[in-house]
Design a protein around this motif. Structure first.
Motif, PDB file in Angstrom:
ATOM      1  N   UNK A  40     -11.168   0.920   3.570  1.00 35.22           N
ATOM      2  CA  UNK A  40     -11.204  -0.240   4.439  1.00 35.22           C
ATOM      3  C   UNK A  40     -10.731   0.179   5.816  1.00 35.22           C
ATOM      4  N   UNK A  41     -11.048  -0.667   6.783  1.00 32.57           N
ATOM      5  CA  UNK A  41     -10.573  -0.409   8.135  1.00 32.57           C
ATOM      6  C   UNK A  41     -11.257   0.742   8.800  1.00 32.57           C
ATOM      7  N   UNK A 195      -6.810   4.394  -2.411  1.00 34.78           N
ATOM      8  CA  UNK A 195      -5.866   3.456  -3.014  1.00 34.78           C
ATOM      9  C   UNK A 195      -6.053   2.042  -2.484  1.00 34.78           C
ATOM     10  N   UNK A 196      -6.640   1.912  -1.296  1.00 29.44           N
ATOM     11  CA  UNK A 196      -6.835   0.597  -0.714  1.00 29.44           C
ATOM     12  C   UNK A 196      -5.578   0.037  -0.077  1.00 29.44           C
ATOM     13  N   UNK A 202      -8.442   7.114   2.911  1.00 29.54           N
ATOM     14  CA  UNK A 202      -9.509   8.080   2.649  1.00 29.54           C
ATOM     15  C   UNK A 202      -9.074   8.915   1.462  1.00 29.54           C
ATOM     16  N   UNK A 203      -9.943   9.065   0.479  1.00 33.79           N
ATOM     17  CA  UNK A 203      -9.608   9.861  -0.701  1.00 33.79           C
ATOM     18  C   UNK A 203     -10.755  10.805  -1.020  1.00 33.79           C
ATOM     19  N   UNK A 204     -10.418  11.960  -1.569  1.00 37.54           N
ATOM     20  CA  UNK A 204     -11.450  12.935  -1.914  1.00 37.54           C
ATOM     21  C   UNK A 204     -10.938  13.878  -2.993  1.00 37.54           C
ATOM     22  N   UNK A 223      -3.409   7.652   3.386  1.00 32.44           N
ATOM     23  CA  UNK A 223      -3.270   6.241   3.734  1.00 32.44           C
ATOM     24  C   UNK A 223      -2.697   6.113   5.143  1.00 32.44           C
ATOM     25  N   UNK A 224      -3.318   5.266   5.951  1.00 34.81           N
ATOM     26  CA  UNK A 224      -2.777   4.969   7.289  1.00 34.81           C
ATOM     27  C   UNK A 224      -2.161   3.576   7.283  1.00 34.81           C
TER      28      UNK A 224
END
Length: 261
Positions: A40-41, A195-196, A202-204, A223-224
Motif C-alpha cells: 500500500x502507499x 505485512x501491510x 515491500x516484501x520479496x 516497512x515504512x
C-alpha cells in the motif's frame, strides 16, 4: 537430504552474504504471493507533497526505537554487532539496481542516509536453565530475524521504498553478491505480499545458490512508517539447503513497527 553439522556450517558460509553470520574455517566435513512489491502507499510522492519536510532521526534515536529484551514474548534480543556488516561498503552486488535489496537483507539502510541502527531477534527455545541443545545442529535450529532501522530527510524514505520495489523487478533473474570475503549468487528474486503495516511495505524472497548443494530461499519484509524504514530478514541456519524457508515472525514485525514514530 540430511547433512552433518560441518556441512551445515559450510553452507552457512556459502550464503554468508545473505545470512550475514560469516562462519569461517569450514572443513570438508518460496512462491510468489503478490505481484505488487508494495502492499500500500505506492504513490508516496503525491501524499508527501503537502506535508512538511521530514527530519531524519539520528542513529542514537533509532537505537532507542529498536526492540529491546522483553518486548516480544518468546524472543530474545541481541545487539547483533558481531553478525551484521558495519557499512554498505562491505556489501557489494554486480547490479546497482540490486543494491537496496542486498542492503535490506544486511540490516543496513536501503536508501541514502547515514542514520541507521540494527539488532537481531531470535526464538527463545530454552524452557529452563538446564536446557541445552543436543548437538551443534540443534544449536543452529533457531529462527533469527535481523532488524534494521533507518531514517531519512524529506522524501528520502519514499524514494528508498521505490528503489526497493524497482529492484525486485530489475533483479528478478538474480544477481551476484559479495560480503566479508564471501561470494554468493542470488538466482531469483520474487515479489511477495508485505505485512501491510505502516504507511507502505515491500516484501520479496530470494533464492540463493548453495555452492553446489542446492538452493535456499530467504524472505525480507520492509516497512515504512513516516520517514523511518524498518527491514526484517529471517534465517534458520539448520534448515539451509533443506528447501524450507524461515518465515518472518509477524509478532516481531508488529512489535517493531509499533515502536516507530
Amino acid at each position: 537430504m540430511k547433512r552433518s553439522s560441518g556441512a551445515r556450517l559450510c553452507a552457512t558460509a556459502a550464503v554468508g552474504a545473505l545470512s550475514l553470520v560469516l562462519i569461517t574455517g569450514c572443513s570438508d566435513d518460496g512462491s510468489k504471493k503478490d505481484s505488487k512489491g508494495s502492499s500500500k502507499g505506492s504513490d508516496s510522492s503525491s501524499s508527501a507533497s503537502s506535508a512538511p519536510a521530514a527530519k531524519a532521526l539520528t542513529a542514537a534515536e533509532l537505537e532507542k526505537l529498536l526492540l529491546a529484551q522483553g518486548e516480544v514474548k518468546g524472543y530474545k534480543v541481541d545487539a547483533g554487532d558481531d553478525t551484521l556488516p558495519k557499512s554498505k561498503s562491505e556489501v557489494k552486488t554486480d547490479k546497482p539496481a540490486c543494491d537496496p535489496l542486498a542492503w535490506a537483507t544486511a540490516g543496513l539502510a536501503p536508501g541514502e542516509t547515514a542514520a541507521n541502527a540494527s539488532n537481531s531477534v531470535a526464538e527463545d527455545k530454552v524452557s529452563g536453565a538446564t536446557a541445552q541443545p543436543e548437538d551443534l545442529a540443534d544449536a543452529f535450529d533457531i529462527d533469527m530475524t535481523f532488524v534494521g532501522l533507518s531514517s531519512y530527510e524529506g522524501d528520502g524514505a519514499e524514494k528508498a521504498m521505490k528503489a526497493l520495489s524497482d529492484g525486485v523487478t530489475a533483479c528478478s533473474a538474480g544477481y551476484g553478491l559479495a560480503t566479508g570475503g564471501e561470494n554468493s549468487k542470488v538466482t531469483k528474486v520474487v515479489s511477495e505480499k508485505g505485512s501491510g503495516l505502516g504507511d507502505e511495505s515491500v516484501a520479496f524472497s530470494e533464492d540463493v545458490d548453495m555452492d553446489g548443494e542446492g538452493s535456499a530461499t530467504f524472505h525480507t519484509d520492509v516497512v515504512r512508517k513516516g520517514n523511518t524504514i524498518a527491514t526484517f530478514y529471517t534465517v534458520n541456519f539448520a534448515s539451509l539447503g533443506s528447501g524450507k524457508a524461515a518465515d518472518i515472525p509477524a509478532a516481531v514485525v508488529q512489535a517493531q513497527v509499533a515502536k516507530l514514530k
